[in-house]
Design an enzyme around this catalytic site. Structure first.
Site, PDB file in Angstrom:
ATOM      1  N   GLY A 553       0.830  -1.204   0.000  1.00 40.27           N
ATOM      2  CA  GLY A 553       0.000   0.000   0.000  1.00 40.27           C
ATOM      3  C   GLY A 553       0.865   1.254   0.000  1.00 40.27           C
ATOM      4  O   GLY A 553       2.041   1.212   0.362  1.00 40.27           O
ATOM      5  N   GLY A 555       0.436   5.523   0.994  1.00 41.05           N
ATOM      6  CA  GLY A 555      -0.406   6.592   1.539  1.00 41.05           C
ATOM      7  C   GLY A 555       0.355   7.895   1.581  1.00 41.05           C
ATOM      8  O   GLY A 555       1.490   8.005   1.092  1.00 41.05           O
ATOM      9  N   GLY A 558       3.676   7.500   3.487  1.00 41.01           N
ATOM     10  CA  GLY A 558       4.706   6.735   2.801  1.00 41.01           C
ATOM     11  C   GLY A 558       4.187   5.374   2.383  1.00 41.01           C
ATOM     12  O   GLY A 558       2.984   5.113   2.379  1.00 41.01           O
ATOM     13  N   LYS A 574       5.025   0.490   8.010  1.00 38.10           N
ATOM     14  CA  LYS A 574       4.744   1.754   7.319  1.00 38.10           C
ATOM     15  C   LYS A 574       5.962   2.660   7.448  1.00 38.10           C
ATOM     16  O   LYS A 574       6.307   3.090   8.550  1.00 38.10           O
ATOM     17  CB  LYS A 574       3.492   2.424   7.891  1.00 38.10           C
ATOM     18  CG  LYS A 574       3.105   3.696   7.152  1.00 38.10           C
ATOM     19  CD  LYS A 574       1.652   4.080   7.377  1.00 38.10           C
ATOM     20  CE  LYS A 574       1.368   4.535   8.782  1.00 38.10           C
ATOM     21  NZ  LYS A 574       0.003   5.065   8.929  1.00 38.10           N
ATOM     22  N   ASP A 671     -10.056  10.916  10.277  1.00 38.32           N
ATOM     23  CA  ASP A 671      -9.805  10.484   8.890  1.00 38.32           C
ATOM     24  C   ASP A 671     -10.455   9.120   8.649  1.00 38.32           C
ATOM     25  O   ASP A 671      -9.816   8.186   8.171  1.00 38.32           O
ATOM     26  CB  ASP A 671      -8.300  10.421   8.616  1.00 38.32           C
ATOM     27  CG  ASP A 671      -7.981  10.429   7.120  1.00 38.32           C
ATOM     28  OD1 ASP A 671      -8.884  10.795   6.333  1.00 38.32           O
ATOM     29  OD2 ASP A 671      -6.856  10.076   6.750  1.00 38.32           O
TER      30      ASP A 671
END
Length: 884
Positions: A553, A555, A558, A574, A671
């Site tokens: 993934g 985002g 990063g 992440k 969010d």
């Protein structure tokens, strides 16, 4: 008659005239050719520059349209891209590596890169070493540079992993550029060019570079002024011609996508809808017979008529459904906050009946740009094109975004407040390194602020020297006063450096080293209770040195890698964008928040790494990834059943409810979206990404803070008032519920205006009483009417305009559990009817209970709590559910 002069006949006159015209024409062509190609490269090919468009009267002084790695292509706008295999003298490279494709999937294109450009992406040239295109410039000045990228398949080179830099003789256009997905990319620049212009491709060590197509064209003088107003209002910035520019956004307010076919300079303008922060207060105005005034340096080359023929204008207070009579129309665009920006606003008064009728203010990032702008006065009349430029310094950029607002002046002399905007361009300005990407110059050296490392080393050396001097003095004094029987001691250090209690406190020393360390931001981060402190080496080993093949993934913070620790535990890692100073607050917040939170429906933080300027977070691995991928993501994902979707929504609601009520202090996520709801191997939902979270101010019920969140999910009340509450999460979750029901993106710019925003579109169908018309067709026939009704009621309440009218997350959770129970009950009832149209088979009576159903099926639902069980029939108790 003999010996006299004969009059030439008409035929002789005509023949002579034609011959003269022919000679003049040939001479003009010769002069033009020599002017355009004087002093060309020694091996310049016999290829004429290509006109930008057959519909354009403007002919650029230079026009090079190059299709890289394949044959000539002609676009539907009339432009012809010549093959660089035929114009190879422009190209300097050690290898000839090419790849082509028969077609490009439609999913690779967006409004910002329309599919009409498809043919230029069907071929690519690959560079394994530094390579360049060298082009002759006939008329020095500003030139477009357009770079086209798409990672085509190649048997040897995976273009998705390419990392490279692109630069001219003076400017760095892209630094360590790479493509994270299979979307086409069009990069557009305005740079100064002199006699020759080099476009250089420099692969990173061990990698390679590629390009699909290249476009260089001269720019008309009227396109760019050398000065602009600065914000706040009051001063002027000169010398803009000394900067290189990158087009970040080019928006058509209230209108459709404008493709190169409809723009004399082959530009692309996209609809403003995805960036409009207050669409419910906006309406579209249209006009015609647009006028341009050359004395104002306004021609159709500045912007096409289509830009000025539409505008976004303010709705009336009643239409906008707001209590703020002087609200502003607002557009927000994400940008790199380390750069300054040139912002161009296009205006044309197509709404007034008389001049001086439309007067309003212009704001850039909350700063006044123009106070009392009278468009008809500035433009010189109604329906007359006009633009104004602003420079926004990087120091004035907040929330990593540029916000443009237009709104009425406070004193309207009794008139109706109004404001409009027709078009908007946002262009990044080159920095002190003459770069448009990072702070590295064309020589590859870092040009940013000097590092403090040398100062730190020098200061550290002085301190150590002073300590050494003191130590020597101390030793000398101790030696002089040593006891006579010092030899009997166990060691020299025992009397020289006495330790209280006579024992070294190794446990304290270990705690001081492991228990506290400086984070990248300079703030102490205590690892005690915050999870494991990983070394960078451990995480490199777990991810095969952050191999791109382990990326699961990407985002704003990063990339996310899947890794395996030494004990065999699979984790999600992440990694913040390396070397960036952005994201530090999110990094700290995530650690601090998740260290205090443990719940079955919240993603667990295992640990972190803050070594060698890295910001890395390590989480439990969620095997099934983001919820969004299972709704309208990759085609190979199996369709989620309605029951699965309900259970996932319930899990996410429990996680959010725990945040709001179960933590020591209420926490607002800020969010909530389907990419932040992750699914484990059993499809259990867990809420993730707490980088934007805020602790709730329980005494006043809200937190005053800058607006952050994601387009399509953002609470409009939070945006207007900049007051964050728990009900802001509720609004976002309501959007998630409709996203789950309809299986479509929350913002779809390519759809008709009334369908672009999922929340608005779904509410229209709900108010019509026809919500079943927009249910995901894959599951429409499997949902009982009672379950659908209860679910959509919950979603509709979440999207209430004002937070006070929205339910709590506890109430939402109760309704979702009830919806699931109704669905399960209907499945258990022996149906004798055809199930092909399941919606509508079950009827709900006025009390909300299933009619003709077994009452025993309405069983109590055990809440996931350590100390309480809650029945579905008790909403008051359900609101107090505390998850594990």
């Amino acid at each position: 008659m003999g010996g006299g002069h004969h009059r030439p006949t008409r035929a002789v006159y005509v023949s002579s005239l034609l011959l003269c015209l022919l000679l003049v024409n040939l001479e003009e062509r010769f002069v033009s050719a020599n002017r355009s190609h004087s002093n060309p490269p020694a091996t310049a090919p016999a290829v004429s520059p290509v006109a930008s468009s057959p519909t354009s009267s403007f002919q650029p002084s230079d026009s090079y349209l190059i299709n890289c790695g394949s044959s000539e292509v002609k676009l539907d706008d009339g432009r012809i891209f010549k093959s660089d295999t035929e114009t190879s003298s422009y190209l300097s490279t050690n290898e000839d590596i090419q790849t082509t494709a028969d077609s490009i999937p439609d999913t690779a294109f967006t409004n910002s890169t329309p599919s009409s450009l498809m043919d230029v992406y069907k071929a690519a040239r690959i560079f394994t070493s530094d390579s360049k295109y060298l082009l002759y410039i006939a008329e020095p000045g500003k030139h477009w540079i357009r770079l086209y990228f798409y990672p085509l398949h190649h048997d040897k080179y995976d273009l998705k992993t390419a990392v490279f830099t692109v630069q001219t003789d003076k400017y760095v256009l892209l630094h360590d550029f790479s493509m994270d997905d299979s979307k086409v990319v069009l990069k557009e620049y305005l740079v100064n060019a002199t006699q020759r212009l080099s476009i250089v491709f420099k692969p990173k060590k061990g990698s390679f570079a590629f390009i699909n197509a290249l476009e260089i064209e001269g720019v008309p003088d009227e396109l760019l002024s050398d000065s602009a107003s600065s914000v706040p209002e009051g001063s002027t910035v000169n010398g803009l011609s000394d900067f290189a520019l990158e087009v970040s956004y080019r928006l058509n307010m209230g209108g459709p996508t404008i493709t190169p076919k409809n723009d004399k300079l082959a530009r692309i303008w996209v609809p403003d809808v995805p960036y409009n922060m207050f669409p419910q207060g906006t309406e579209v105005a249209t006009g015609k017979n647009i006028k341009y005034r050359p004395e104002n340096k306004m021609t159709r080359l500045v912007a096409p008529e289509m830009i000025y023929e539409t505008a976004d204008r303010m709705m009336s207070e009643e239409q906008a459904q707001t209590t703020l009579p002087n609200f502003n129309l607002s557009w927000s665009m994400s940008v790199d906050p380390t750069f300054s920006y040139l912002i161009r606003l296009h205006f044309c008064d197509i709404v007034s009946n008389a001049i001086h009728e439309l007067v309003f203010n212009v704001y850039i990032n909350g700063l006044i740009g123009i106070s009392g702008l009278d468009i008809s006065d500035k433009a010189g009349g109604l329906a007359t094109a006009y633009y104004t430029d602003f420079v926004l310094d990087s120091s004035a950029i907040t929330n990593d975004s540029v916000m443009v607002q237009v709104g009425p002046i406070t004193n309207t002399n009794g008139g109706t407040p109004n404001a409009i905007l027709n078009g908007l361009e946002v262009m990044k300005m080159s920095n002190i390194a003459d770069s448009l990407d990072d702070l590295y110059g064309v020589d590859g050296l870092y040009k940013g602020p000097k590092s403090n490392k040398l100062k730190i080393v020098a200061i550290t050396g002085l301190v150590l020297a002073a300590v050494a001097m003191l130590f020597l003095v101390f030793v000398c004094v101790r030696w002089k006063n040593r006891p006579q029987d010092w030899q009997k001691g166990k060691s020299f250090s025992r009397w020289l450096l006495p330790i209280p209690g006579g024992k070294t406190n190794y446990s304290s020393r270990k705690s001081s080293v492991f228990g506290s360390r400086k984070s990248k931001s300079g703030i102490n981060v205590y690892t005690n209770g915050l999870g494991k402190l990983f070394t960078l080496n451990e995480l490199q080993k777990a991810t095969q040195n952050f191999n791109e093949e382990t990326v699961i993934g990407v985002g704003g913070f990063g990339k996310v890698f899947v890794g395996t620790l030494d004990d065999g535990t699979k984790v999600a890692i992440k990694r913040g964008n390396h070397g960036s100073e952005q994201g530090i607050n999110e990094f700290e917040t995530e650690i601090q928040m998740l260290s205090k939170l443990r719940h079955r429906h919240l993603v667990s933080l295992i640990g972190f790494c803050d070594e060698d300027s890295e910001m890395i977070l390590v989480y439990e691995y969620m095997a099934n990834g983001p919820l969004r991928d299972h709704l309208y993501g990759p085609a190979n994902k199996p369709t989620l059943t309605w029951k699965q979707r309900l259970e996932i929504c319930i899990g996410a609601a429990r996680g959010l409810h725990y945040l709001h009520t179960g933590a020591a202090q209420g926490i607002i996520h800020r969010d909530v979206k389907t990419t932040n709801i992750l699914l484990d191997e059993n499809f259990v939902a867990k809420v993730a990404d707490f980088g934007l979270s805020k602790a709730a101010a329980m005494d006043q019920g809200y937190v005053s803070t800058a607006v952050k969140g994601s387009f399509g999910y953002l609470d409009p009340e939070y945006y207007r008032r900049q007051q964050l509450t728990e009900k802001s999460d509720v609004y976002s979750f309501g959007v998630v519920l409709f996203e789950v029901l309809c299986a479509r993106a929350v913002i779809c710019p390519g759809l008709p205006r009334d369908q672009v925003c999922l929340a608005d579109w779904a509410m229209q169908w709900y108010e019509k009483g026809m919500i079943e018309q927009i249910v995901d067709p894959k599951i429409a026939g499997t949902i009982c009417e009672g379950s659908l009704k209860k679910f959509t009621e919950a979603a509709e309440k979440c999207l209430a305009e004002y937070g006070v009218d929205r339910p709590s997350m506890g109430d939402v959770l109760w309704n979702l559990e009830y919806s699931l129970q109704l669905q399960e009950a209907s499945l258990q009832i022996d149906q004798s009817e055809d199930h092909t149209n399941f919606i509508g088979l079950e009827k709900v009576n006025e009390t909300g209970e299933l009619a003709n159903s077994d009452p025993n099926l309405a069983v109590a639902v055990a809440a996931e709590s350590d100390d309480s069980n809650v029945t579905v029939g008790s909403q008051a108790n359900a609101a107090n559910v505390q998850g594990r």
